[in-house]
Design a protein around this motif. Structure first.
Motif, PDB file in Angstrom:
ATOM      1  N   HIS A   8       0.865  -1.189   0.000  1.00  7.27           N
ATOM      2  CA  HIS A   8       0.000   0.000   0.000  1.00  7.27           C
ATOM      3  C   HIS A   8       0.901   1.239   0.000  1.00  7.27           C
ATOM      4  CE1 HIS A   8      -0.099  -0.547   4.702  1.00  7.27           C
ATOM      5  NE2 HIS A   8       1.117  -0.479   4.219  1.00  7.27           N
ATOM      6  N   SER A  57       0.672   3.591   2.112  1.00  9.41           N
ATOM      7  CA  SER A  57       0.773   4.120   3.477  1.00  9.41           C
ATOM      8  C   SER A  57       2.231   4.250   3.927  1.00  9.41           C
ATOM      9  CB  SER A  57       0.006   3.217   4.447  1.00  9.41           C
ATOM     10  OG  SER A  57      -1.346   3.100   4.043  1.00  9.41           O
ATOM     11  N   GLN A 111       3.426   7.758   4.322  1.00  6.37           N
ATOM     12  CA  GLN A 111       3.113   8.468   5.574  1.00  6.37           C
ATOM     13  C   GLN A 111       4.349   8.493   6.479  1.00  6.37           C
ATOM     14  OE1 GLN A 111      -0.285   7.174   7.862  1.00  6.37           O
ATOM     15  NE2 GLN A 111      -1.411   6.510   6.057  1.00  6.37           N
ATOM     16  N   ARG A 164       0.128  -6.609  -4.600  1.00 10.76           N
ATOM     17  CA  ARG A 164      -0.267  -7.745  -3.761  1.00 10.76           C
ATOM     18  C   ARG A 164      -0.381  -8.982  -4.616  1.00 10.76           C
ATOM     19  NH1 ARG A 164      -4.846  -4.711  -0.113  1.00 10.76           N
ATOM     20  NH2 ARG A 164      -3.441  -3.001   0.401  1.00 10.76           N
ATOM     21  N   GLN A 174      -2.930   3.837  -5.784  1.00 16.31           N
ATOM     22  CA  GLN A 174      -3.591   4.532  -4.680  1.00 16.31           C
ATOM     23  C   GLN A 174      -3.162   5.986  -4.615  1.00 16.31           C
ATOM     24  OE1 GLN A 174      -2.281   2.065  -1.289  1.00 16.31           O
ATOM     25  NE2 GLN A 174      -4.275   1.037  -1.336  1.00 16.31           N
ATOM     26  N   GLU A 203      -2.590   8.260  -1.379  1.00 14.87           N
ATOM     27  CA  GLU A 203      -2.527   8.241   0.081  1.00 14.87           C
ATOM     28  C   GLU A 203      -2.605   9.680   0.574  1.00 14.87           C
ATOM     29  OE1 GLU A 203      -2.053   5.248   1.460  1.00 14.87           O
ATOM     30  OE2 GLU A 203      -1.955   5.866   3.569  1.00 14.87           O
ATOM     31  N   GLY A 204      -3.239   9.879   1.717  1.00 17.50           N
ATOM     32  CA  GLY A 204      -3.277  11.224   2.291  1.00 17.50           C
ATOM     33  C   GLY A 204      -2.923  11.192   3.763  1.00 17.50           C
ATOM     34  N   PHE A 215      -8.039  -1.112  10.509  1.00 16.57           N
ATOM     35  CA  PHE A 215      -6.684  -1.048   9.965  1.00 16.57           C
ATOM     36  C   PHE A 215      -5.752  -0.920  11.157  1.00 16.57           C
ATOM     37  CE2 PHE A 215      -9.293   0.943   6.595  1.00 16.57           C
ATOM     38  CZ  PHE A 215      -9.001   0.095   5.536  1.00 16.57           C
ATOM     39  N   PHE A 263      -3.108   0.708  11.569  1.00 13.50           N
ATOM     40  CA  PHE A 263      -2.437   2.003  11.715  1.00 13.50           C
ATOM     41  C   PHE A 263      -3.383   3.173  11.965  1.00 13.50           C
ATOM     42  CE2 PHE A 263      -3.476   2.097   7.225  1.00 13.50           C
ATOM     43  CZ  PHE A 263      -3.218   0.791   6.823  1.00 13.50           C
ATOM     44  N   THR A 264      -4.679   2.871  12.098  1.00 14.89           N
ATOM     45  CA  THR A 264      -5.628   3.948  12.431  1.00 14.89           C
ATOM     46  C   THR A 264      -6.583   3.483  13.524  1.00 14.89           C
ATOM     47  OG1 THR A 264      -6.839   3.193  10.469  1.00 14.89           O
ATOM     48  CG2 THR A 264      -5.698   5.303  10.294  1.00 14.89           C
ATOM     49  N   GLY A 289     -10.036   3.566   2.293  1.00 14.23           N
ATOM     50  CA  GLY A 289      -9.905   3.271   3.712  1.00 14.23           C
ATOM     51  C   GLY A 289      -9.357   4.518   4.375  1.00 14.23           C
ATOM     52  N   CYS A 290      -9.706   4.732   5.643  1.00  8.80           N
ATOM     53  CA  CYS A 290      -9.204   5.936   6.303  1.00  8.80           C
ATOM     54  C   CYS A 290      -9.331   5.797   7.813  1.00  8.80           C
ATOM     55  CB  CYS A 290      -9.963   7.167   5.832  1.00  8.80           C
ATOM     56  SG  CYS A 290     -11.709   7.157   6.284  1.00  8.80           S
ATOM     57  N   GLY A 291      -8.884   6.795   8.521  1.00  9.80           N
ATOM     58  CA  GLY A 291      -9.009   6.760   9.976  1.00  9.80           C
ATOM     59  C   GLY A 291      -8.120   7.797  10.628  1.00  9.80           C
ATOM     60  N   ALA A 296      -5.606   9.911   8.140  1.00 12.18           N
ATOM     61  CA  ALA A 296      -4.952   9.370   6.944  1.00 12.18           C
ATOM     62  C   ALA A 296      -6.003   8.661   6.114  1.00 12.18           C
ATOM     63  CB  ALA A 296      -3.843   8.400   7.342  1.00 12.18           C
ATOM     64  N   PHE A 297      -5.725   8.578   4.833  1.00 14.86           N
ATOM     65  CA  PHE A 297      -6.649   7.833   3.966  1.00 14.86           C
ATOM     66  C   PHE A 297      -5.901   7.235   2.797  1.00 14.86           C
ATOM     67  CE2 PHE A 297      -6.744  12.316   2.692  1.00 14.86           C
ATOM     68  CZ  PHE A 297      -6.400  12.238   1.351  1.00 14.86           C
ATOM     69  N   GLY A 298      -6.484   6.205   2.213  1.00 18.22           N
ATOM     70  CA  GLY A 298      -5.926   5.595   1.010  1.00 18.22           C
ATOM     71  C   GLY A 298      -7.050   5.352   0.018  1.00 18.22           C
TER      72      GLY A 298
HETATM   73  N1  DAH Z   1      -3.466   1.133   3.287  1.00 14.68           N
HETATM   74  C1  DAH Z   1      -4.840   0.684   3.253  1.00 14.68           C
HETATM   75  C2  DAH Z   1      -5.004  -0.351   2.172  1.00 14.68           C
HETATM   76  O1  DAH Z   1      -4.243  -0.351   1.235  1.00 14.68           O
HETATM   77  C3  DAH Z   1      -5.767   1.823   2.969  1.00 14.68           C
HETATM   78  C4  DAH Z   1      -5.753   2.808   4.085  1.00 14.68           C
HETATM   79  C5  DAH Z   1      -6.590   2.647   5.148  1.00 14.68           C
HETATM   80  C6  DAH Z   1      -4.901   3.872   4.048  1.00 14.68           C
HETATM   81  C7  DAH Z   1      -6.588   3.528   6.195  1.00 14.68           C
HETATM   82  C8  DAH Z   1      -4.878   4.778   5.090  1.00 14.68           C
HETATM   83  C9  DAH Z   1      -5.734   4.597   6.158  1.00 14.68           C
HETATM   84  O2  DAH Z   1      -4.085   5.832   5.099  1.00 14.68           O
HETATM   85  O3  DAH Z   1      -5.729   5.499   7.168  1.00 14.68           O
HETATM   86  O4  DAH Z   1      -5.884  -1.156   2.246  1.00 14.68           O
END
Ligand code: DAH
Length: 338
Positions: free
Chosen positions: A168, A170, A173, A194, A208, A210-211, A248, A250-251, A275-277, A305-307
């Motif tokens: 991912h 992430s 980050q 993957r 992706q 990523e934020g 996840f 990490f969130t 996905g985010c959190g 963060a989000f993806g």
């Molecule tokens: N890395 C996750 C994935 O690839 C997506 C994701 C989820 C990114 C939550 C994030 C996050 O930054 O906060 O499935």
């Protein structure tokens, strides 16, 4: 009565004029101007002349040599010209040209650019990280311990040296936080990998955006507001967005993002796009450990963060039924996005 040199000159000029090709011309040159050519040999003959004759004949010899040399050069130039125009004559300038095809951006690339543009307007800077990563950036620092299923070799492409293809984006980050203290507001756009079987909706390489936003007092409300804005910019003002609880490592809390919009499948369906959190305190601690300071003090800073799944977004937005179309390089497909 003309001087013998003048006779030689006239004879040479006639032969030069009537030479039919470069080779005949060269033979003539050697005959008159070569080392023992009939004009050149007058250099020797001069020695036998009376003193007062020498300058007169010497001058004449020079003139004759120059005249013959010039005639040979000009005849040679004629041959060249003839050759070139002969080649040109074979070209039919009335034939239509060969048009160059103008390329265009790949639909996925277009999708990334649209996404990046929206986030830029919201104040996000662009960050980067490599596709080949270490376990630290992909898992450890993201609160994903060694026994976590995501690290399974069945899911991850490992390289012989222990590195891996990031599963991912992430990873970026962690790289961003390691290199700059808060506040931080970045996005990263790129590929992830993957070990999925390739079918209509899965691909071992996907993409992706990523934020990450870390500041004082960042809340879920900020996250929700910004992603809602993003989806409305992308899919139209009527878009609705929904958050559903998820997990996840990490969130905390972790959420999945669903959108519904008239632009998407007639507005009937909720579609999962991200996905985010809120960034897990353990992620801040891992970054602090790597930095050797307490810049990301979880007591002081919070972040979201989000993806976003870009292949998914592009497929919905452009109504592309099969993810494999992105990598098959079929011009009939690609031309539709030119
Ligand atoms: N890395 C996750 C994935 O690839 C997506 C994701 C989820 C990114 C939550 C994030 C996050 O930054 O906060 O499935």
């Amino acid at each position: 009565m003309p001087h013998p040199l003048e006779q030689l000159r006239d004879e040479a000029l006639r032969q030069i004029e009537s030479a039919t090709d470069e080779q005949a011309l060269e033979t003539t040159r050697v005959k008159y101007l070569g080392r023992s050519g009939s004009i050149s040999s007058w250099g020797e003959k001069m020695k036998a002349l009376a003193k007062e004759e020498k300058p007169v004949v010497g001058k004449l010899l020079n003139e004759v040599r120059n005249a013959v040399t010039a005639a040979i050069e000009s005849r040679n130039a004629q041959f060249h010209l003839q050759k070139e125009s002969g080649a040109l004559a074979k070209i039919d300038i009335s034939l239509p040209g060969t048009p160059h095809e103008i390329g265009s951006l790949h639909p996925l690339h277009q999708m990334h650019e649209r996404g990046i543009q929206i986030f830029r307007r919201m104040g996000f800077a662009l960050a980067e990280g490599p596709d080949v990563e270490t376990e630290w950036y992909c898992f450890d620092a993201l609160n994903t311990p060694p026994d976590h299923p995501a690290r399974n070799e069945q899911d991850t492409f490992y390289l012989p040296d222990g590195r891996l293809l990031r599963t991912h984006t992430s990873t970026v980050q962690i790289r961003a936080m390691e290199s700059a203290p808060p506040p931080i507001r970045v996005i990263a756009s790129g590929a992830a990998y993957r070990r999925d079987e390739l079918d209509a909706t899965h691909s071992p390489q996907f993409h992706q955006i990523e934020g990450l936003y870390v500041d004082e007092n960042v809340s879920v409300a900020d996250l929700k507001g910004e992603l809602e804005f993003f989806m409305r910019e992308l899919f139209g003002a009527d878009s609705e967005i929904q958050f559903r609880p998820h997990f996840f490592p990490f969130t905390e809390p972790s959420l999945e993002v669903y959108v519904r919009s008239k632009a998407l499948k007639g507005g009937e369906q909720w579609i999962e796009v991200a996905g985010c959190g809120m960034v897990h305190p353990a992620v801040f601690e891992a970054v602090n450990k790597a930095r050797g300071d307490n810049a990301y003090d979880p007591e002081k800073w919070s972040g979201y963060a989000f993806g976003l799944g870009m292949d998914r977004l592009a497929m919905i937005l452009f109504e592309i039924p099969d993810i494999r179309l992105f990598s098959q390089n079929d011009l009939r497909f690609l031309k539709q996005f030119a």
